[in-house]
Design a protein around this motif. Sequence first.
Motif, PDB file in Angstrom:
ATOM      1  N   ARG A   1      40.638 111.763  64.179  1.00  0.00           N
ATOM      2  CA  ARG A   1      40.546 110.796  65.286  1.00  0.00           C
ATOM      3  C   ARG A   1      39.171 110.841  65.930  1.00  0.00           C
ATOM      4  N   LYS A   2      38.586 112.036  65.995  1.00  0.00           N
ATOM      5  CA  LYS A   2      37.268 112.199  66.602  1.00  0.00           C
ATOM      6  C   LYS A   2      36.140 111.891  65.620  1.00  0.00           C
ATOM      7  N   LYS A   3      36.509 111.442  64.415  1.00  0.00           N
ATOM      8  CA  LYS A   3      35.542 111.012  63.392  1.00  0.00           C
ATOM      9  C   LYS A   3      34.753 112.169  62.768  1.00  0.00           C
ATOM     10  N   PHE A   4      35.325 113.374  62.797  1.00  0.00           N
ATOM     11  CA  PHE A   4      34.696 114.511  62.134  1.00  0.00           C
ATOM     12  C   PHE A   4      35.167 114.651  60.694  1.00  0.00           C
ATOM     13  N   LEU A   5      36.321 114.049  60.377  1.00  0.00           N
ATOM     14  CA  LEU A   5      36.889 114.127  59.033  1.00  0.00           C
ATOM     15  C   LEU A   5      37.261 112.748  58.521  1.00  0.00           C
ATOM     16  N   THR A   6      37.256 112.629  57.214  1.00  0.00           N
ATOM     17  CA  THR A   6      37.848 111.487  56.531  1.00  0.00           C
ATOM     18  C   THR A   6      38.861 112.066  55.541  1.00  0.00           C
ATOM     19  N   HIS A   7      39.753 111.228  55.018  1.00  0.00           N
ATOM     20  CA  HIS A   7      40.709 111.732  54.035  1.00  0.00           C
ATOM     21  C   HIS A   7      40.921 110.721  52.918  1.00  0.00           C
ATOM     22  N   ARG A   8      41.450 111.254  51.832  1.00  0.00           N
ATOM     23  CA  ARG A   8      41.865 110.432  50.704  1.00  0.00           C
ATOM     24  C   ARG A   8      43.188 110.996  50.182  1.00  0.00           C
ATOM     25  N   SER A   9      44.000 110.138  49.612  1.00  0.00           N
ATOM     26  CA  SER A   9      45.278 110.579  49.042  1.00  0.00           C
ATOM     27  C   SER A   9      45.031 111.351  47.766  1.00  0.00           C
ATOM     28  N   GLU A  10      45.802 112.404  47.620  1.00  0.00           N
ATOM     29  CA  GLU A  10      45.780 113.160  46.362  1.00  0.00           C
ATOM     30  C   GLU A  10      47.170 113.739  46.162  1.00  0.00           C
ATOM     31  N   GLY A  11      47.850 113.289  45.120  1.00  0.00           N
ATOM     32  CA  GLY A  11      49.228 113.721  44.900  1.00  0.00           C
ATOM     33  C   GLY A  11      50.095 113.268  46.057  1.00  0.00           C
ATOM     34  N   ARG A  12      50.856 114.208  46.619  1.00  0.00           N
ATOM     35  CA  ARG A  12      51.729 113.871  47.737  1.00  0.00           C
ATOM     36  C   ARG A  12      51.091 114.172  49.092  1.00  0.00           C
ATOM     37  N   GLY A  13      49.827 114.541  49.086  1.00  0.00           N
ATOM     38  CA  GLY A  13      49.165 114.881  50.338  1.00  0.00           C
ATOM     39  C   GLY A  13      47.804 114.235  50.449  1.00  0.00           C
ATOM     40  N   TYR A  14      46.995 114.813  51.318  1.00  0.00           N
ATOM     41  CA  TYR A  14      45.647 114.314  51.560  1.00  0.00           C
ATOM     42  C   TYR A  14      44.626 115.417  51.366  1.00  0.00           C
ATOM     43  N   ILE A  15      43.455 115.004  50.947  1.00  0.00           N
ATOM     44  CA  ILE A  15      42.290 115.884  50.904  1.00  0.00           C
ATOM     45  C   ILE A  15      41.335 115.362  51.960  1.00  0.00           C
ATOM     46  N   TYR A  16      40.876 116.268  52.793  1.00  0.00           N
ATOM     47  CA  TYR A  16      39.988 115.916  53.897  1.00  0.00           C
ATOM     48  C   TYR A  16      38.571 116.371  53.579  1.00  0.00           C
ATOM     49  N   GLU A  17      37.610 115.587  54.069  1.00  0.00           N
ATOM     50  CA  GLU A  17      36.196 115.909  53.884  1.00  0.00           C
ATOM     51  C   GLU A  17      35.470 115.758  55.211  1.00  0.00           C
ATOM     52  N   PRO A  18      34.450 116.601  55.421  1.00  0.00           N
ATOM     53  CA  PRO A  18      33.657 116.442  56.647  1.00  0.00           C
ATOM     54  C   PRO A  18      32.963 115.083  56.656  1.00  0.00           C
ATOM     55  N   ALA A  19      33.006 114.414  57.793  1.00  0.00           N
ATOM     56  CA  ALA A  19      32.297 113.142  57.965  1.00  0.00           C
ATOM     57  C   ALA A  19      30.982 113.375  58.689  1.00  0.00           C
ATOM     58  N   ILE A  20      30.810 114.579  59.208  1.00  0.00           N
ATOM     59  CA  ILE A  20      29.602 114.955  59.952  1.00  0.00           C
ATOM     60  C   ILE A  20      29.085 116.262  59.367  1.00  0.00           C
ATOM     61  N   LYS A  21      27.793 116.302  59.105  1.00  0.00           N
ATOM     62  CA  LYS A  21      27.185 117.523  58.590  1.00  0.00           C
ATOM     63  C   LYS A  21      27.129 118.583  59.691  1.00  0.00           C
ATOM     64  N   LYS A  22      27.265 119.817  59.270  1.00  0.00           N
ATOM     65  CA  LYS A  22      27.216 120.931  60.218  1.00  0.00           C
ATOM     66  C   LYS A  22      25.896 120.934  60.981  1.00  0.00           C
TER      67      LYS A  22
END
Length: 121
Positions: free
Chosen positions: A49-70
């Motif tokens: 919600r705070k736009k730090f992560l994005t996700h994509r579907s994988e199998g029955r769940g989600y894989i999340y990725e950072p949307a902001i670099k450390k």
Amino acid sequence: MNKLTAKEEEVMEHIWELGPCAPKDVQALYPEPRPHINTIATIFQSLERKKFLTHRSEGRGYIYEPAIKKEDYGRSKLGVFVDHYFKHSYIKLVETLVQDEKVTEQDLLDYLQELRNTNGK
């Protein structure tokens, strides 16, 4: 940039370390007693919600990725720190580092030379 709670920041540190991951991957990094998976999943949702992560579907769940670099988050936090503790002055921060012997005059001269060499190319 949105502000993170201490727990959100802790989870983001793990995500930056892991890269694309699921909540269970982050949960596995905690020592026993580990936080409940629902707690981790709720933090993931908040981070998205705070736009730090994005996700994509994988199998029955989600894989999340950072949307902001450390590094970008660190720069943002540094700006807030400088504004709050050094009256919006990065020079005051550098003065403090020199006075506390965390940075030497030679370090500053070397850095200035690097800047000149980089900008001169």
